[in-house]
Design a protein around this motif. Sequence first.
Motif, PDB file in Angstrom:
ATOM      1  N   ASP A   1       0.823  -1.210   0.000  1.00  0.00           N
ATOM      2  CA  ASP A   1       0.000   0.000   0.000  1.00  0.00           C
ATOM      3  C   ASP A   1       0.856   1.260   0.000  1.00  0.00           C
ATOM      4  OD1 ASP A   1      -2.168  -1.691   0.001  1.00  0.00           O
ATOM      5  OD2 ASP A   1      -2.461  -1.593   2.160  1.00  0.00           O
ATOM      6  N   GLU A   2       0.816   2.029   1.068  1.00  0.00           N
ATOM      7  CA  GLU A   2       1.507   3.322   1.099  1.00  0.00           C
ATOM      8  C   GLU A   2       2.889   3.226   1.747  1.00  0.00           C
ATOM      9  OE1 GLU A   2      -1.115   5.994   3.053  1.00  0.00           O
ATOM     10  OE2 GLU A   2      -2.790   5.580   1.708  1.00  0.00           O
ATOM     11  N   GLY A   3       3.485   2.048   1.718  1.00  0.00           N
ATOM     12  CA  GLY A   3       4.822   1.887   2.268  1.00  0.00           C
ATOM     13  C   GLY A   3       4.878   1.169   3.592  1.00  0.00           C
ATOM     14  N   TYR A   4       3.793   0.526   3.995  1.00  0.00           N
ATOM     15  CA  TYR A   4       3.787  -0.195   5.274  1.00  0.00           C
ATOM     16  C   TYR A   4       4.753  -1.378   5.217  1.00  0.00           C
ATOM     17  CZ  TYR A   4      -0.400   2.518   6.231  1.00  0.00           C
ATOM     18  OH  TYR A   4      -1.276   3.546   6.435  1.00  0.00           O
ATOM     19  N   ASP A   5       5.584  -1.497   6.253  1.00  0.00           N
ATOM     20  CA  ASP A   5       6.547  -2.602   6.298  1.00  0.00           C
ATOM     21  C   ASP A   5       6.186  -3.659   7.341  1.00  0.00           C
ATOM     22  OD1 ASP A   5       7.074  -0.944   8.439  1.00  0.00           O
ATOM     23  OD2 ASP A   5       9.253  -1.085   8.272  1.00  0.00           O
ATOM     24  N   ARG A   6       5.074  -3.477   8.040  1.00  0.00           N
ATOM     25  CA  ARG A   6       4.520  -4.502   8.927  1.00  0.00           C
ATOM     26  C   ARG A   6       3.005  -4.508   8.735  1.00  0.00           C
ATOM     27  NH1 ARG A   6       9.178  -5.279   9.506  1.00  0.00           N
ATOM     28  NH2 ARG A   6      10.332  -5.937  11.382  1.00  0.00           N
ATOM     29  N   GLN A   7       2.454  -5.706   8.590  1.00  0.00           N
ATOM     30  CA  GLN A   7       1.014  -5.868   8.522  1.00  0.00           C
ATOM     31  C   GLN A   7       0.621  -6.919   9.557  1.00  0.00           C
ATOM     32  OE1 GLN A   7      -0.937  -7.969   5.243  1.00  0.00           O
ATOM     33  NE2 GLN A   7      -2.385  -6.269   5.049  1.00  0.00           N
ATOM     34  N   TYR A   8       0.169  -6.454  10.703  1.00  0.00           N
ATOM     35  CA  TYR A   8      -0.171  -7.357  11.797  1.00  0.00           C
ATOM     36  C   TYR A   8      -1.600  -7.868  11.613  1.00  0.00           C
ATOM     37  CZ  TYR A   8       4.025  -5.570  14.080  1.00  0.00           C
ATOM     38  OH  TYR A   8       5.316  -5.224  14.379  1.00  0.00           O
ATOM     39  N   ILE A   9      -1.725  -9.189  11.522  1.00  0.00           N
ATOM     40  CA  ILE A   9      -3.016  -9.817  11.283  1.00  0.00           C
ATOM     41  C   ILE A   9      -3.400 -10.668  12.493  1.00  0.00           C
ATOM     42  CG2 ILE A   9      -4.301 -11.424   9.815  1.00  0.00           C
ATOM     43  CD1 ILE A   9      -2.563 -10.619   7.501  1.00  0.00           C
ATOM     44  N   PRO A  10      -4.624 -10.536  13.006  1.00  0.00           N
ATOM     45  CA  PRO A  10      -5.061 -11.400  14.119  1.00  0.00           C
ATOM     46  C   PRO A  10      -5.087 -12.865  13.679  1.00  0.00           C
ATOM     47  CG  PRO A  10      -6.533  -9.512  13.842  1.00  0.00           C
ATOM     48  CD  PRO A  10      -5.654  -9.552  12.637  1.00  0.00           C
ATOM     49  N   ARG A  11      -4.146 -13.658  14.182  1.00  0.00           N
ATOM     50  CA  ARG A  11      -4.011 -15.054  13.764  1.00  0.00           C
ATOM     51  C   ARG A  11      -4.538 -16.039  14.799  1.00  0.00           C
ATOM     52  NH1 ARG A  11      -3.609 -15.119   8.394  1.00  0.00           N
ATOM     53  NH2 ARG A  11      -1.621 -14.333   7.592  1.00  0.00           N
ATOM     54  N   MET A  12      -4.283 -15.743  16.068  1.00  0.00           N
ATOM     55  CA  MET A  12      -4.681 -16.663  17.123  1.00  0.00           C
ATOM     56  C   MET A  12      -5.356 -15.889  18.247  1.00  0.00           C
ATOM     57  SD  MET A  12      -1.312 -19.109  17.440  1.00  0.00           S
ATOM     58  CE  MET A  12      -2.139 -20.148  18.634  1.00  0.00           C
ATOM     59  N   VAL A  13      -6.320 -16.526  18.899  1.00  0.00           N
ATOM     60  CA  VAL A  13      -6.971 -15.904  20.041  1.00  0.00           C
ATOM     61  C   VAL A  13      -7.221 -16.962  21.101  1.00  0.00           C
ATOM     62  CG1 VAL A  13      -9.275 -16.183  19.011  1.00  0.00           C
ATOM     63  CG2 VAL A  13      -8.918 -14.500  20.814  1.00  0.00           C
ATOM     64  N   TYR A  14      -6.928 -16.604  22.346  1.00  0.00           N
ATOM     65  CA  TYR A  14      -7.239 -17.445  23.498  1.00  0.00           C
ATOM     66  C   TYR A  14      -8.368 -16.771  24.253  1.00  0.00           C
ATOM     67  CZ  TYR A  14      -2.934 -19.983  22.553  1.00  0.00           C
ATOM     68  OH  TYR A  14      -1.955 -20.743  21.956  1.00  0.00           O
ATOM     69  N   ARG A  15      -9.481 -17.476  24.357  1.00  0.00           N
ATOM     70  CA  ARG A  15     -10.629 -16.915  25.087  1.00  0.00           C
ATOM     71  C   ARG A  15     -10.497 -17.315  26.549  1.00  0.00           C
ATOM     72  NH1 ARG A  15     -12.867 -17.650  19.888  1.00  0.00           N
ATOM     73  NH2 ARG A  15     -13.586 -15.632  19.115  1.00  0.00           N
ATOM     74  N   THR A  16     -10.126 -16.356  27.343  1.00  0.00           N
ATOM     75  CA  THR A  16      -9.762 -16.604  28.741  1.00  0.00           C
ATOM     76  C   THR A  16     -10.921 -16.384  29.700  1.00  0.00           C
ATOM     77  OG1 THR A  16      -9.081 -14.304  29.015  1.00  0.00           O
ATOM     78  CG2 THR A  16      -7.397 -15.865  28.267  1.00  0.00           C
ATOM     79  N   GLY A  17     -11.988 -15.724  29.233  1.00  0.00           N
ATOM     80  CA  GLY A  17     -12.951 -15.200  30.176  1.00  0.00           C
ATOM     81  C   GLY A  17     -12.400 -13.916  30.769  1.00  0.00           C
ATOM     82  N   PHE A  18     -13.225 -13.210  31.537  1.00  0.00           N
ATOM     83  CA  PHE A  18     -12.779 -11.922  32.072  1.00  0.00           C
ATOM     84  C   PHE A  18     -11.797 -12.141  33.224  1.00  0.00           C
ATOM     85  CE2 PHE A  18     -13.144  -8.302  34.995  1.00  0.00           C
ATOM     86  CZ  PHE A  18     -12.660  -7.318  34.147  1.00  0.00           C
ATOM     87  N   LEU A  19     -10.511 -11.900  32.956  1.00  0.00           N
ATOM     88  CA  LEU A  19      -9.453 -12.019  33.958  1.00  0.00           C
ATOM     89  C   LEU A  19      -8.881 -10.659  34.337  1.00  0.00           C
ATOM     90  CD1 LEU A  19      -7.437 -15.040  32.442  1.00  0.00           C
ATOM     91  CD2 LEU A  19      -9.350 -15.104  34.069  1.00  0.00           C
ATOM     92  N   GLY A  20      -9.291  -9.615  33.642  1.00  0.00           N
ATOM     93  CA  GLY A  20      -8.681  -8.311  33.884  1.00  0.00           C
ATOM     94  C   GLY A  20      -7.206  -8.325  33.542  1.00  0.00           C
ATOM     95  N   ILE A  21      -6.828  -8.958  32.427  1.00  0.00           N
ATOM     96  CA  ILE A  21      -5.414  -9.064  32.060  1.00  0.00           C
ATOM     97  C   ILE A  21      -4.827  -7.674  31.853  1.00  0.00           C
ATOM     98  CG2 ILE A  21      -3.788  -9.883  30.326  1.00  0.00           C
ATOM     99  CD1 ILE A  21      -5.662 -12.216  29.788  1.00  0.00           C
ATOM    100  N   HIS A  22      -3.757  -7.378  32.565  1.00  0.00           N
ATOM    101  CA  HIS A  22      -3.063  -6.103  32.422  1.00  0.00           C
ATOM    102  C   HIS A  22      -1.768  -6.301  31.623  1.00  0.00           C
ATOM    103  CE1 HIS A  22      -6.141  -4.590  35.059  1.00  0.00           C
ATOM    104  NE2 HIS A  22      -5.576  -3.393  35.143  1.00  0.00           N
ATOM    105  N   ASP A  23      -0.603  -6.244  32.229  1.00  0.00           N
ATOM    106  CA  ASP A  23       0.642  -6.371  31.464  1.00  0.00           C
ATOM    107  C   ASP A  23       0.774  -7.765  30.850  1.00  0.00           C
ATOM    108  OD1 ASP A  23       1.254  -3.807  32.137  1.00  0.00           O
ATOM    109  OD2 ASP A  23       3.181  -4.263  33.071  1.00  0.00           O
ATOM    110  N   VAL A  24       1.363  -7.787  29.661  1.00  0.00           N
ATOM    111  CA  VAL A  24       1.624  -9.022  28.924  1.00  0.00           C
ATOM    112  C   VAL A  24       3.093  -9.036  28.525  1.00  0.00           C
ATOM    113  CG1 VAL A  24       1.003 -10.413  26.905  1.00  0.00           C
ATOM    114  CG2 VAL A  24      -0.738  -8.990  28.016  1.00  0.00           C
ATOM    115  N   ALA A  25       3.723 -10.202  28.556  1.00  0.00           N
ATOM    116  CA  ALA A  25       5.125 -10.332  28.171  1.00  0.00           C
ATOM    117  C   ALA A  25       5.350 -11.692  27.525  1.00  0.00           C
ATOM    118  CB  ALA A  25       6.044 -10.165  29.380  1.00  0.00           C
TER     119      ALA A  25
END
Length: 364
Positions: free
Chosen positions: A100-124
């Motif tokens: 497109d207009e020069g984008y060098d990363r195209q992040y696509i939603p590939r995987m999802v884990y359905r955790t239920g509401f855990l209030g997830i804050h920081d991720v690493a």
Amino acid sequence: MTTQSDQPPSAEANEQSKFELKVSRHLTTWLAEQNVSLAFTTPPLKLFLIGLKADNSLSVFERSFNRCLGIAATDNALYLSTRYELWKLENALPKGQLIDEGYDRQYIPRMVYRTGFLGIHDVAVDRNGRVIFVNTRFGCLATISDTHSFVPLWHPPFLSGVQPGDRCHLNGLAMRDGLPAYVTSVGNIDKFDSWRDQRRNGGCITDIANNEIVATGFSMPHSPRWHRDRLWLTNSGTGEFGYADLQAGKFEQVAFAPGFLRGLCLVGDYAVVGSSKPRHGDIYSGLDLDDSLRKYDEQPRLGIFIINLRTGEIDHWLFIEGGPMRELYDVVALPNVRQPMAIGLVSEEIQQTIWFDPLKSKSL
């Protein structure tokens, strides 16, 4: 400043889109010098990707995710926590390819884990590629599971166990040498919702390996990050950014910025710090930050501040003005990325974007 949005054409979408980004004069120069792009989340709805266009003007790309909070970046992927899910967005572009207009990363939603509401804050992501997240509702560190909502890994020594009910508001995770090292919490009492009474000075840092509190007296601490042999973090309830003196067990201020500071990444000699607007009457008001804003005659800002670690000065900034957004939760740096974009889930874009590698095709 125009952004690219995947909101459907509705009254709600039009209201959400009424915002403007304003940036300091040399922010684009800083991005180019550091060879970095930025990603940040503004709950309840937006993931922003900030980079540079081919003409060195600012590229702003945003997508909608339900209550997005924590974000983690690897060389080729983003992990994003939402209301009841943990997403992995994978880059689909081979190295050196632009679209497109020069984008060098195209992040696509590939995987999802359905955790239920855990209030997830920081991720690493640890050095072995394992996803670790702060499970705030259950007061523990956890990882993903193919069969369960989560797998508990560790809980603070002042909590009696892993059970539902936000007791200490565990929120921040610092990695060191690719392993979980420190966490922040707003309180340290094993009682449901007790952290709300500890907002002014009951926050603490806990050393995971030694399973002990190593610093106390913080006001709603967030976003601990290990960088250059120091544990940096935000003392959110005071509007201060600094580091923890782990020998003395206290906070050392480096800078004040007008906002509820939360979200942090370190880029060389700079800290990229997120800032939210506290609301009157909610858990972010009634803190020392209110007095500091009056003292400096400042209004709280929604956006990011780039603070020079050597001088403590705010060298650059990006503000979001107008519209309903008031909070920023997390920010990460994307090294060696110039202009990132992402595929969203709201429009038909996710249906029409299809990638495959003919060189890796296999016969039956």
